[in-house]
Write an enzyme that holds these catalytic residues in place. Structure first.
Site, PDB file in Angstrom:
ATOM      1  N   HIS A  17      -2.344  -5.301   1.500  1.00  7.36           N
ATOM      2  CA  HIS A  17      -3.625  -5.987   1.345  1.00  7.36           C
ATOM      3  C   HIS A  17      -3.334  -7.352   0.732  1.00  7.36           C
ATOM      4  O   HIS A  17      -2.490  -7.461  -0.157  1.00  7.36           O
ATOM      5  CB  HIS A  17      -4.556  -5.211   0.410  1.00  7.36           C
ATOM      6  CG  HIS A  17      -5.737  -6.042  -0.014  1.00  7.36           C
ATOM      7  ND1 HIS A  17      -6.883  -6.160   0.742  1.00  7.36           N
ATOM      8  CD2 HIS A  17      -5.925  -6.852  -1.088  1.00  7.36           C
ATOM      9  CE1 HIS A  17      -7.719  -6.983   0.144  1.00  7.36           C
ATOM     10  NE2 HIS A  17      -7.161  -7.421  -0.972  1.00  7.36           N
ATOM     11  N   LYS A  35       0.814  -1.218   0.000  1.00  9.73           N
ATOM     12  CA  LYS A  35       0.000   0.000   0.000  1.00  9.73           C
ATOM     13  C   LYS A  35       0.855   1.279   0.000  1.00  9.73           C
ATOM     14  O   LYS A  35       2.065   1.228   0.259  1.00  9.73           O
ATOM     15  CB  LYS A  35      -0.923  -0.020   1.225  1.00  9.73           C
ATOM     16  CG  LYS A  35      -1.963  -1.157   1.193  1.00  9.73           C
ATOM     17  CD  LYS A  35      -2.876  -1.077   2.415  1.00  9.73           C
ATOM     18  CE  LYS A  35      -3.908  -2.184   2.422  1.00  9.73           C
ATOM     19  NZ  LYS A  35      -4.822  -2.084   3.589  1.00  9.73           N
ATOM     20  N   GLU A  80     -10.180 -10.076  -7.490  1.00  9.93           N
ATOM     21  CA  GLU A  80      -9.225  -8.979  -7.322  1.00  9.93           C
ATOM     22  C   GLU A  80      -8.136  -9.020  -8.401  1.00  9.93           C
ATOM     23  O   GLU A  80      -7.706  -7.977  -8.899  1.00  9.93           O
ATOM     24  CB  GLU A  80      -8.608  -9.054  -5.919  1.00  9.93           C
ATOM     25  CG  GLU A  80      -9.646  -8.783  -4.825  1.00  9.93           C
ATOM     26  CD  GLU A  80      -9.112  -8.999  -3.411  1.00  9.93           C
ATOM     27  OE1 GLU A  80      -7.935  -9.370  -3.246  1.00  9.93           O
ATOM     28  OE2 GLU A  80      -9.890  -8.791  -2.456  1.00  9.93           O
ATOM     29  N   ASN A 135      -1.862  -0.165   7.091  1.00  8.43           N
ATOM     30  CA  ASN A 135      -1.337  -1.458   7.529  1.00  8.43           C
ATOM     31  C   ASN A 135      -0.504  -2.145   6.457  1.00  8.43           C
ATOM     32  O   ASN A 135      -0.377  -3.366   6.436  1.00  8.43           O
ATOM     33  CB  ASN A 135      -2.479  -2.345   8.037  1.00  8.43           C
ATOM     34  CG  ASN A 135      -3.535  -2.572   6.967  1.00  8.43           C
ATOM     35  OD1 ASN A 135      -3.398  -2.116   5.834  1.00  8.43           O
ATOM     36  ND2 ASN A 135      -4.579  -3.308   7.313  1.00  8.43           N
ATOM     37  N   TYR A 156     -12.566  -2.608  -3.152  1.00  9.55           N
ATOM     38  CA  TYR A 156     -13.117  -2.731  -1.795  1.00  9.55           C
ATOM     39  C   TYR A 156     -14.649  -2.736  -1.819  1.00  9.55           C
ATOM     40  O   TYR A 156     -15.282  -2.181  -0.906  1.00  9.55           O
ATOM     41  CB  TYR A 156     -12.607  -1.582  -0.929  1.00  9.55           C
ATOM     42  CG  TYR A 156     -11.178  -1.751  -0.440  1.00  9.55           C
ATOM     43  CD1 TYR A 156     -10.781  -2.899   0.247  1.00  9.55           C
ATOM     44  CD2 TYR A 156     -10.229  -0.747  -0.641  1.00  9.55           C
ATOM     45  CE1 TYR A 156      -9.474  -3.050   0.716  1.00  9.55           C
ATOM     46  CE2 TYR A 156      -8.922  -0.892  -0.168  1.00  9.55           C
ATOM     47  CZ  TYR A 156      -8.553  -2.046   0.506  1.00  9.55           C
ATOM     48  OH  TYR A 156      -7.266  -2.188   0.980  1.00  9.55           O
TER      49      TYR A 156
END
Ligand code: CMP
Length: 135
Positions: free
Chosen positions: A116, A10, A127, A113, A50
């Protein structure tokens, strides 16, 4: 059983100079890289990726974050790759993730975080086709 999974390194990891550290953990585990691309995604791509979180209260700031700069999208392959990658990544909240996991070692946030990873083979298929339609 050989599987493919989608991994996003990310924007926080890119900004912090952690791409090599994170990527290295997947490589050292023995996973094979099938595709990799540095790109900045727009709001429409974030919403597609998402889709199951669109109505969650944390989604607007998550969209802001995930579109805030370049990320590294990649597809990794290997035996039980979906669950193996989830184990390496650790629990969502970096503050509570186990030491030894990527988030447990390197993140202090529930949102920023670092990574993903697809949560099931079905999510992985969806995805991967979103990010790499030619695979
Ligand atoms: P990820 O594994 O990409 O899946 C959904 C993302 O939403 C998650 O990592 C976090 O970045 C973010 N997220 C999930 N829950 C929360 C939360 N309670 N507060 C803020 N961000 C969250």
């Amino acid at each position: 059983m050989t599987e493919r999974t989608l991994i996003l390194i990310k924007p926080d990891a890119v900004r912090r100079g952690l791409v090599g550290e994170v990527l290295g953990r997947f490589e050292r585990k023995g996973l094979t890289l099938v595709a990799m691309d540095l790109r900045t995604i727009d709001a429409a791509a974030a919403d597609r990726h998402y889709a199951e979180h669109l109505d969650k209260p944390f989604y607007p700031p998550l969209r802001e974050f995930i579109t805030s700069g370049p990320l590294v999208a990649m597809v990794a392959e290997g035996d039980q790759a979906v669950s193996v990658v989830r184990l390496l990544v650790g629990a969502t909240d970096g503050r509570g993730a186990a030491a030894g996991t990527i988030r447990g070692d390197l993140s202090l946030s529930n949102r920023e975080n670092l990574v993903h990873a697809s949560d099931s083979p079905e999510s992985a298929a969806r995805e991967i086709s979103n990010f790499f339609p030619n695979l």
